[in-house]
Design an enzyme around this catalytic site. Structure first.
Site, PDB file in Angstrom:
ATOM      1  N   CYS A 390       0.821  -1.157  -0.058  1.00 55.50           N
ATOM      2  CA  CYS A 390       0.068  -0.030  -0.134  1.00 55.50           C
ATOM      3  C   CYS A 390       0.975   1.240  -0.059  1.00 55.50           C
ATOM      4  CB  CYS A 390      -0.980  -0.033   1.293  1.00 55.50           C
ATOM      5  SG  CYS A 390      -2.486   0.780   0.742  1.00 55.50           S
ATOM      6  N   HIS A 524      -3.864  -5.179   0.630  1.00 51.86           N
ATOM      7  CA  HIS A 524      -3.119  -5.689   1.667  1.00 51.86           C
ATOM      8  C   HIS A 524      -3.085  -7.154   1.663  1.00 51.86           C
ATOM      9  CE1 HIS A 524      -2.633  -1.948   3.878  1.00 51.86           C
ATOM     10  NE2 HIS A 524      -3.598  -1.556   3.414  1.00 51.86           N
ATOM     11  N   GLU A 526      -1.523  -8.994   3.615  1.00 51.83           N
ATOM     12  CA  GLU A 526      -1.247  -9.682   4.872  1.00 51.83           C
ATOM     13  C   GLU A 526      -2.681 -10.203   5.363  1.00 51.83           C
ATOM     14  OE1 GLU A 526      -1.045  -6.810   3.813  1.00 51.83           O
ATOM     15  OE2 GLU A 526      -1.319  -5.154   5.415  1.00 51.83           O
TER      16      GLU A 526
END
Ligand code: GLN
Length: 552
Positions: A390, A524, A526
């Site tokens: 990001c 994102h 993750e």
């Protein structure tokens, strides 16, 4: 269900006592994982008593990371634990705050929905909470619902009252209360104390809730005499006093709580006779892998909120998952990006020495951004694996624009007017079939590009190779975008745009062909990594770090 009772779903309410930070979220997630391992379908929810409408506008310093769901809700980080432990994608309807409840109620009141009634905490607020808990449960066997904060907090009272009422209305065969407490060890006395737990349960009972299971967190094994004492004073069965010892890794917790009999006690409470054995192989494999690594790698995370690791919870966990995928231990060095910018601070070269790879995570605002740009430059020039997420991608693009494409005043319009905004405010984009529009002066809360969006990957790119697919869907949370107007110039300079929104307007991924591993993503990844299904980009990033560590 395993028995002949068709009660569905059953509700498990998880509350906390004594102090915060006892790992209630983790305990809920681990219990969810255990029930799943027994073949049941679960759903996990979080009730947050604070007054913010959602945590989206809260500082990461205060509240840790904001977890984003596929359907675009900005939620408490505990929902990340729930997803990581169960693999069940959370929804907008899995996290609610007092702020949201009141804003719903006030909206209804203004509309006249209450037909002139005096609007009160009981029943209006408690009804709203109960409706939330019962709504949209889907076809699951268990709903686990955690209340934030600790019993006795003023703002938590309506939530506890609503849960008490639900126990009464649904009946105890459908509701279980689990209370998480602490057994502190007092060094001077050389003793473990049960009194705080007794008081906490007393507080809970004074508002009408008798816990069924006590999960007692402790830093040493709890003596039998203390288990008996707690059971007697707190009015629970001895077998329902579960010892919750500190674990080496959070991924050992499901195994540990199973050993202590937590899931067995839950089934016993509901009078469910399991018809098959629990399958814990997933957790055994993870634990085995985590504790027997073949090597280790050093990863620098260059960010802004590095003094509070909770601010980067999902990043940390996804790195651990990348380690699991490669059977290596991942050591994280947290580096404050601003420190590179200070006259007397370490320069990037010194601070990043010995690192096998660099990750620059998401972030907001100008402070520390030059340090992140320096980190991206360092990784690019020294052929060190780089992962920009990001804001970390946006800063890598600014770096490439300045130092590869010769746009010396390149910047993000997030930092104010002036310069060449290679990263600009996005005012229009497409979600599904709808056009979304935003203006610079819009509210900050809930107005970012949020949730899952598809992207199309270029053939033969590094990312296509890693994902093993050309179509992906990932979660977003940002207001700015790489400005497509600079795509040709940046590509000519060597930064490849290897992932785009399906309409080809929004750059989603950049990479540098020829560099060992240089990837920036606007989303994102993750948030979707699981210990049992490490995200392909994190698995690839750690694999590149392993390669790098063997070079030196
Ligand atoms: N501040 C940037 C934006 O709003 C990046 C956000 C992020 O890293 N999550 O676009």
């Amino acid at each position: 269900m395993a028995d002949d009772q068709n009660i569905k779903p059953r509700y498990i309410f998880i509350t906390g006592g004594v102090v915060s930070s006892l790992g209630k979220g983790l305990a809920s997630a681990a219990l969810g994982a255990l029930l799943q391992a027994r073949g049941y379908k679960v759903r996990l929810r979080k009730l947050d008593p604070y007054l913010n409408v959602d945590p989206g506008t809260m500082s990461p310093y205060q509240h840790g990371e904001v977890y984003v769901t596929d359907d675009g809700a900005e939620t408490d980080l505990d929902l990340g634990h729930y997803e990581r432990f169960t693999g069940v994608s959370a929804h907008q309807s899995d996290n609610i705050t007092t702020g949201r409840i009141y804003s719903n109620i006030i909206e209804k009141e203004r509309r006249g929905d209450y037909l002139g009634a005096t609007v009160q905490v009981i029943p209006h607020v408690t009804n709203e909470i109960k409706d939330f808990v019962l709504s949209d449960a889907g076809d699951v066997d268990f709903v686990l619902c955690e209340v934030g904060g600790t019993v006795g907090d003023i703002e938590g009272l309506p939530f506890f009252e609503a849960l008490r009422q639900l126990g009464q209305e649904l009946g105890r065969e459908q509701v279980l209360y689990m209370h998480v407490t602490l057994l502190p060890h007092i060094a001077a006395a050389g003793e473990v104390k049960t009194k705080p737990t007794q008081h906490s349960v007393k507080e809970l009972r004074s508002i009408g809730i008798q816990p069924d299971i006590l999960l007692c967190r402790a830093d040493r094994p709890i003596e039998d005499s203390n288990i008996k004492k707690i059971a007697r004073f707190c009015n629970v069965r001895e077998s329902s006093v579960i010892q919750g010892l500190d674990a080496r890794s959070i991924y050992d917790v499901p195994l540990a709580y199973h050993e202590e009999g937590l899931d067995a006690e839950v089934l016993r409470h509901f009078a469910i006779k399991p018809d098959k054995d629990i399958d814990l192989s997933r957790w055994q494999d993870i634990s085995q892998n985590l504790h027997n690594p073949d090597g280790e790698v050093n990863i620098a995370v260059v960010g802004k909120y590095t003094i509070l690791p909770d601010a980067y919870k999902s990043i940390t966990e996804a790195l651990v998952h990348g380690g699991i995928a490669n059977k290596v231990k991942v050591n994280i060095r947290w580096i404050e990006s601003e420190s590179f910018e200070k006259e007397d601070g370490p320069d990037a070269v010194t601070a990043l020495q010995g690192m096998d790879a660099i990750l620059v995570p998401g972030g907001f605002g100008e402070r520390g951004s030059e340090g992140k740009i320096l980190a991206a430059q360092y990784a690019r020039e020294r052929q060190l694996p780089y992962f920009g997420i990001c804001f970390g991608m946006q800063m890598a693009v600014v770096e490439a624009a300045r130092n590869m494409a010769g746009i010396s005043d390149a910047k993000s319009s997030e930092f104010g007017p002036g310069g060449t905004a290679v990263i600009g405010l996005m005012t229009e984009w497409v979600k599904g079939n709808e056009k979304q529009t935003r203006a610079a002066a819009d509210d900050l809360g809930g107005t970012m590009r949020l949730g899952a969006y598809p992207a199309v990957l270029s053939r033969d790119s590094l990312v296509e190779n890693l994902y093993g697919s050309q179509e992906i869907s990932e979660r977003h949370r940002h207001r700015y975008e790489v400005n497509i107007a600079y795509k040709d110039k940046l590509e000519a300079a060597g930064l490849k745009f290897s992932g785009m929104s399906p309409d080809g307007v929004l750059p989603e991924i950049v990479e540098i062909p020829g560099h060992p591993w240089f990837v920036g993503v606007q989303y994102h990844p993750e948030l979707k990594s699981r210990p049992f299904a490490p995200h392909p980009l994190f698995a690839g990033f750690i694999a590149a770090a392993v390669k790098q560590s063997r070079l030196v």
